[in-house]
Write a protein that holds these residues in place. Sequence first.
Motif, PDB file in Angstrom:
ATOM      1  N   THR A   1      -0.275   3.676   1.882  1.00 18.24           N
ATOM      2  CA  THR A   1      -0.482   4.589   0.758  1.00 18.24           C
ATOM      3  C   THR A   1      -1.779   4.318   0.004  1.00 18.24           C
ATOM      4  OG1 THR A   1       0.757   3.208  -0.814  1.00 18.24           O
ATOM      5  CG2 THR A   1       2.022   4.800   0.473  1.00 18.24           C
ATOM      6  N   ASP A   2      -2.566   3.337   0.461  1.00 20.14           N
ATOM      7  CA  ASP A   2      -3.793   2.986  -0.257  1.00 20.14           C
ATOM      8  C   ASP A   2      -4.791   4.144  -0.291  1.00 20.14           C
ATOM      9  OD1 ASP A   2      -3.083   0.397  -0.999  1.00 20.14           O
ATOM     10  OD2 ASP A   2      -3.844  -0.490   0.845  1.00 20.14           O
ATOM     11  N   GLY A   3      -5.100   4.684   0.889  1.00 17.35           N
ATOM     12  CA  GLY A   3      -6.057   5.782   0.944  1.00 17.35           C
ATOM     13  C   GLY A   3      -5.541   7.028   0.261  1.00 17.35           C
ATOM     14  N   ALA A   4      -4.261   7.331   0.485  1.00 18.31           N
ATOM     15  CA  ALA A   4      -3.664   8.506  -0.155  1.00 18.31           C
ATOM     16  C   ALA A   4      -3.651   8.343  -1.666  1.00 18.31           C
ATOM     17  CB  ALA A   4      -2.246   8.718   0.373  1.00 18.31           C
ATOM     18  N   GLY A   5      -3.439   7.101  -2.142  1.00 14.64           N
ATOM     19  CA  GLY A   5      -3.474   6.842  -3.577  1.00 14.64           C
ATOM     20  C   GLY A   5      -4.853   7.098  -4.163  1.00 14.64           C
ATOM     21  N   ALA A   6      -5.882   6.676  -3.443  1.00 14.33           N
ATOM     22  CA  ALA A   6      -7.255   6.887  -3.912  1.00 14.33           C
ATOM     23  C   ALA A   6      -7.587   8.370  -3.988  1.00 14.33           C
ATOM     24  CB  ALA A   6      -8.240   6.173  -2.994  1.00 14.33           C
TER      25      ALA A   6
ATOM     26  N   VAL B   1     -18.491   6.361   1.648  1.00 14.08           N
ATOM     27  CA  VAL B   1     -17.682   5.186   1.321  1.00 14.08           C
ATOM     28  C   VAL B   1     -18.514   3.935   1.550  1.00 14.08           C
ATOM     29  CG1 VAL B   1     -15.588   3.878   1.820  1.00 14.08           C
ATOM     30  CG2 VAL B   1     -15.564   6.380   1.992  1.00 14.08           C
ATOM     31  N   LEU B   2     -18.563   3.077   0.537  1.00 16.02           N
ATOM     32  CA  LEU B   2     -19.261   1.797   0.654  1.00 16.02           C
ATOM     33  C   LEU B   2     -18.231   0.710   0.879  1.00 16.02           C
ATOM     34  CD1 LEU B   2     -21.232   3.730  -0.852  1.00 16.02           C
ATOM     35  CD2 LEU B   2     -22.066   1.742  -2.103  1.00 16.02           C
ATOM     36  N   GLY B   3     -18.353   0.009   2.005  1.00 17.76           N
ATOM     37  CA  GLY B   3     -17.407  -1.043   2.353  1.00 17.76           C
ATOM     38  C   GLY B   3     -16.420  -0.549   3.396  1.00 17.76           C
ATOM     39  N   ALA B   4     -16.290  -1.304   4.495  1.00 14.85           N
ATOM     40  CA  ALA B   4     -15.398  -0.913   5.583  1.00 14.85           C
ATOM     41  C   ALA B   4     -14.239  -1.876   5.736  1.00 14.85           C
ATOM     42  CB  ALA B   4     -16.182  -0.818   6.893  1.00 14.85           C
ATOM     43  N   GLY B   5     -13.949  -2.651   4.669  1.00 13.51           N
ATOM     44  CA  GLY B   5     -12.805  -3.550   4.698  1.00 13.51           C
ATOM     45  C   GLY B   5     -11.509  -2.792   4.477  1.00 13.51           C
ATOM     46  N   GLY B   6     -10.477  -3.486   3.972  1.00 10.18           N
ATOM     47  CA  GLY B   6      -9.168  -2.874   3.837  1.00 10.18           C
ATOM     48  C   GLY B   6      -9.158  -1.625   2.981  1.00 10.18           C
TER      49      GLY B   6
ATOM     50  N   MET C   1      -6.157   4.495  -8.262  1.00 10.38           N
ATOM     51  CA  MET C   1      -5.765   4.206  -6.887  1.00 10.38           C
ATOM     52  C   MET C   1      -4.558   3.284  -6.858  1.00 10.38           C
ATOM     53  SD  MET C   1      -8.129   2.442  -3.936  1.00 10.38           S
ATOM     54  CE  MET C   1      -7.467   1.947  -2.342  1.00 10.38           C
ATOM     55  N   LEU C   2      -4.581   2.239  -7.703  1.00  9.75           N
ATOM     56  CA  LEU C   2      -3.476   1.284  -7.764  1.00  9.75           C
ATOM     57  C   LEU C   2      -2.168   1.976  -8.142  1.00  9.75           C
ATOM     58  CD1 LEU C   2      -2.431  -1.710  -7.868  1.00  9.75           C
ATOM     59  CD2 LEU C   2      -3.001  -1.649 -10.301  1.00  9.75           C
ATOM     60  N   LEU C   3      -2.216   2.802  -9.181  1.00  8.46           N
ATOM     61  CA  LEU C   3      -1.000   3.442  -9.670  1.00  8.46           C
ATOM     62  C   LEU C   3      -0.489   4.510  -8.708  1.00  8.46           C
ATOM     63  CD1 LEU C   3      -1.924   3.706 -13.450  1.00  8.46           C
ATOM     64  CD2 LEU C   3      -0.111   2.302 -12.452  1.00  8.46           C
ATOM     65  N   TRP C   4      -1.375   5.292  -8.137  1.00  8.52           N
ATOM     66  CA  TRP C   4      -0.909   6.358  -7.261  1.00  8.52           C
ATOM     67  C   TRP C   4      -0.402   5.835  -5.927  1.00  8.52           C
ATOM     68  CZ3 TRP C   4       0.911  10.708  -8.615  1.00  8.52           C
ATOM     69  CH2 TRP C   4       0.459  11.339  -9.779  1.00  8.52           C
ATOM     70  N   GLN C   5      -0.980   4.729  -5.416  1.00 12.13           N
ATOM     71  CA  GLN C   5      -0.396   4.176  -4.194  1.00 12.13           C
ATOM     72  C   GLN C   5       0.998   3.647  -4.472  1.00 12.13           C
ATOM     73  OE1 GLN C   5       0.339   0.817  -3.234  1.00 12.13           O
ATOM     74  NE2 GLN C   5      -0.207  -0.017  -5.231  1.00 12.13           N
ATOM     75  N   ALA C   6       1.215   3.103  -5.692  1.00 15.45           N
ATOM     76  CA  ALA C   6       2.544   2.639  -6.078  1.00 15.45           C
ATOM     77  C   ALA C   6       3.507   3.815  -6.211  1.00 15.45           C
ATOM     78  CB  ALA C   6       2.468   1.867  -7.388  1.00 15.45           C
ATOM     79  N   ALA C   7       3.030   4.895  -6.813  1.00 11.18           N
ATOM     80  CA  ALA C   7       3.870   6.082  -6.978  1.00 11.18           C
ATOM     81  C   ALA C   7       4.272   6.663  -5.630  1.00 11.18           C
ATOM     82  CB  ALA C   7       3.121   7.129  -7.803  1.00 11.18           C
ATOM     83  N   LEU C   8       3.350   6.703  -4.699  1.00  9.10           N
ATOM     84  CA  LEU C   8       3.663   7.209  -3.360  1.00  9.10           C
ATOM     85  C   LEU C   8       4.684   6.316  -2.659  1.00  9.10           C
ATOM     86  CD1 LEU C   8       0.052   8.237  -2.321  1.00  9.10           C
ATOM     87  CD2 LEU C   8       1.957   9.787  -2.774  1.00  9.10           C
ATOM     88  N   GLY C   9       4.602   5.000  -2.913  1.00  2.21           N
ATOM     89  CA  GLY C   9       5.588   4.083  -2.357  1.00  2.21           C
ATOM     90  C   GLY C   9       6.985   4.374  -2.880  1.00  2.21           C
ATOM     91  N   GLU C  10       7.115   4.588  -4.175  1.00  2.63           N
ATOM     92  CA  GLU C  10       8.430   4.876  -4.757  1.00  2.63           C
ATOM     93  C   GLU C  10       9.012   6.177  -4.204  1.00  2.63           C
ATOM     94  OE1 GLU C  10       8.763   4.636  -8.964  1.00  2.63           O
ATOM     95  OE2 GLU C  10       8.069   2.548  -9.056  1.00  2.63           O
TER      96      GLU C  10
END
Length: 289
Positions: A107-112, A130-135, A258-267
Amino acid sequence: MSEISGHTKLIALLGSPVEHSLSPAIHNLSFAKEGVDAVYLVADVTPDTLENAIIGARALGLAGLNVTMPCKTHVLQYLDGLSPAAELMGAVNTVVREGDKLIGHNTDGAGALRAAKEAGITVSGKKVTVLGAGGAGSAVFTQAALDGATEISVFNVRDEFYDSTEVRLAELTERTGATLTLYDLADEARLQSEVAESVLVVDATRVGMPPFENESNIKPEWMKPGQAFMDTVYHPRETKLLKLAKEAGATAIGGLGMLLWQAALGEKLWLDVDMDVAYIEEKVFSEAE
């Protein structure tokens, strides 16, 4: 916690270290507000102990899991299936119980991109940088491709993963129809030109967080109204990038969204709960930076 009963569902975060995670505060407050009989705990789990942790989650009937570093890629081998996004990203941050099976999601990308949508920015049919190709960066550019972005420019330092990242972007291009191209982050002229053509620019590097809080990968003269600039960093709440974006009249989107919406998608995936994101932000993150 005083209301825990034999019906209370358990959800846990697996990773290491996890003792400073904000997830318990976010989810337990959300469960309480929505009247959900569930609790969220953390467990310090490393790749060496992850298999046993998943076996335990199955045996104990946990309703779901979050997975954080360094276990997001290692957990794939212990699951029964993956969502399309998790399969393309090669990483899982959310595990959902479906009957007797554990299915991995990301849900990280979807949260962003949900945070971007809340700010009035959509990527379908448009160009993203996008800058950075890590997680975090990988999650964002993969989800952007799934959400219909036509072109995605990815910038990364020329490290030992550069060539394998280039191969992965070629595979994503073939599988999603979006055109993903990798560039060297040190190529300032190319970065400027790609930023100029993008509706959304996401910095998923460490620049912006201490000890780089006074730095920005994007120069103010490259920014203009009508664009959006997102930082995946949420401490500090307003990074140098976001400050410059506001001054340029562009839309600034902080990492907290991003943090909050990935959490919301998880719930939503675990319990079909609609988190009140604005309420959680106010209650958990009301303190000034």
